[in-house]
Design a protein around this motif. Sequence first.
Motif, PDB file in Angstrom:
ATOM      1  N   UNK A 141       0.906  -1.190   0.026  1.00  0.00           N
ATOM      2  CA  UNK A 141       0.024   0.012   0.282  1.00  0.00           C
ATOM      3  C   UNK A 141       0.744   1.365  -0.059  1.00  0.00           C
ATOM      4  N   UNK A 142       0.625   2.008  -1.017  1.00  0.00           N
ATOM      5  CA  UNK A 142       1.321   3.396  -1.041  1.00  0.00           C
ATOM      6  C   UNK A 142       0.485   4.589  -0.952  1.00  0.00           C
ATOM      7  N   UNK A 155     -11.019   4.377   5.970  1.00  0.00           N
ATOM      8  CA  UNK A 155      -9.720   4.593   5.243  1.00  0.00           C
ATOM      9  C   UNK A 155      -9.730   3.749   4.009  1.00  0.00           C
ATOM     10  N   UNK A 156      -9.152   4.243   2.936  1.00  0.00           N
ATOM     11  CA  UNK A 156      -8.925   3.527   1.568  1.00  0.00           C
ATOM     12  C   UNK A 156      -7.417   3.698   1.527  1.00  0.00           C
ATOM     13  N   UNK A 157      -7.130   2.534   1.291  1.00  0.00           N
ATOM     14  CA  UNK A 157      -5.514   2.370   1.047  1.00  0.00           C
ATOM     15  C   UNK A 157      -5.377   1.948  -0.537  1.00  0.00           C
ATOM     16  N   UNK A 158      -4.632   2.616  -1.203  1.00  0.00           N
ATOM     17  CA  UNK A 158      -4.273   2.239  -2.593  1.00  0.00           C
ATOM     18  C   UNK A 158      -2.992   1.684  -2.697  1.00  0.00           C
ATOM     19  N   UNK A 161      -0.161  -0.301  -8.274  1.00  0.00           N
ATOM     20  CA  UNK A 161      -0.462  -1.181  -9.256  1.00  0.00           C
ATOM     21  C   UNK A 161      -1.786  -0.647 -10.130  1.00  0.00           C
ATOM     22  N   UNK A 162      -1.744  -1.027 -11.448  1.00  0.00           N
ATOM     23  CA  UNK A 162      -2.952  -0.786 -12.298  1.00  0.00           C
ATOM     24  C   UNK A 162      -4.402  -1.036 -11.567  1.00  0.00           C
ATOM     25  N   UNK A 163      -4.194  -2.243 -10.685  1.00  0.00           N
ATOM     26  CA  UNK A 163      -5.514  -2.681 -10.029  1.00  0.00           C
ATOM     27  C   UNK A 163      -5.857  -1.919  -8.779  1.00  0.00           C
ATOM     28  N   UNK A 164      -4.922  -1.244  -8.427  1.00  0.00           N
ATOM     29  CA  UNK A 164      -5.095  -0.531  -7.080  1.00  0.00           C
ATOM     30  C   UNK A 164      -4.756   0.870  -6.984  1.00  0.00           C
ATOM     31  N   UNK A 165      -4.713   1.581  -8.151  1.00  0.00           N
ATOM     32  CA  UNK A 165      -3.930   2.918  -8.130  1.00  0.00           C
ATOM     33  C   UNK A 165      -5.127   4.225  -7.990  1.00  0.00           C
TER      34      UNK A 165
END
Length: 197
Positions: A141-142, A155-158, A161-165
Motif C-alpha cells: 500500500x502506497x 480509510x481507503x488504501x491504494x 499497481x493498475x488494479x489498485x491505483x
Amino acid sequence: MALFCFSLLFSLLLSSILLSNHSVKCDHDEEDNLFQGINKYRESLNLTSLTNNENANCLAGEIADQFKNQPCTNTTGANTVPGTEPQFSNYPDLLNKCHLNISNTRDGAVMPACVPGLVPSVVLANFTQSLYSDNLNDSKYTGIGIGSEDNWIVVVLTTNTPEGSFVPATYNGANLISKIGLIYCSMLLLVGNIFLL
C-alpha cells in the motif's frame, strides 16, 4: 463610456467566475490527525509513508456517508468479524461519483471504523491495534484516502499497481483541451478589455 465600463466589469466578473476554483476544502482535523498518525505508525515499522490520494479520499467520503446513520456495533467498523462486513448494493454508484471503476480499485482496501466523537487517539488505535493493522503493515500500500461522517471514519488504501491505483476511470483529452481553450479565451477577453482602456 458607461457601456465600456459595464463591458469591462462584466468581462472581469465572467473571467473570475470561469477561472476560479470551485472546490471547497473543509477543515477535517480528524482526517488530518489520522493521516499523520498512520504515517508515523508506518515509519515506526520502517515502511514508507502513504501519500494522499484524492480519488481514494472521494471514495472514503462516499462510503462514510453511507454509514452516517448507522450505530456503532460489533458488526460494524474495526470490530467486524471477517466475512460479515456490510455490502453496499450501490457500490458501483459510489465508484462512479468518484470517477473510478472496479478494475482500478480491486487491490485497494476499504476500512471503516466507528468511534463516538472521533477521539483522535481512539480512532488511530482502531486502525493500528485491530485487524486493520495487517493492511497498514503491508508495504504494497502506497496511498491513502480518508473520509468521515458523524462518528464514522473510513480509510481507503491504494497501491501503485493498475488494479489498485484509484486513477480516474477515463481520461477525456477533449475535456482538458476545452477547459484550456476556455481559459485562454477568457484571458484574451480580459486583456482585450484592458487595452481598450
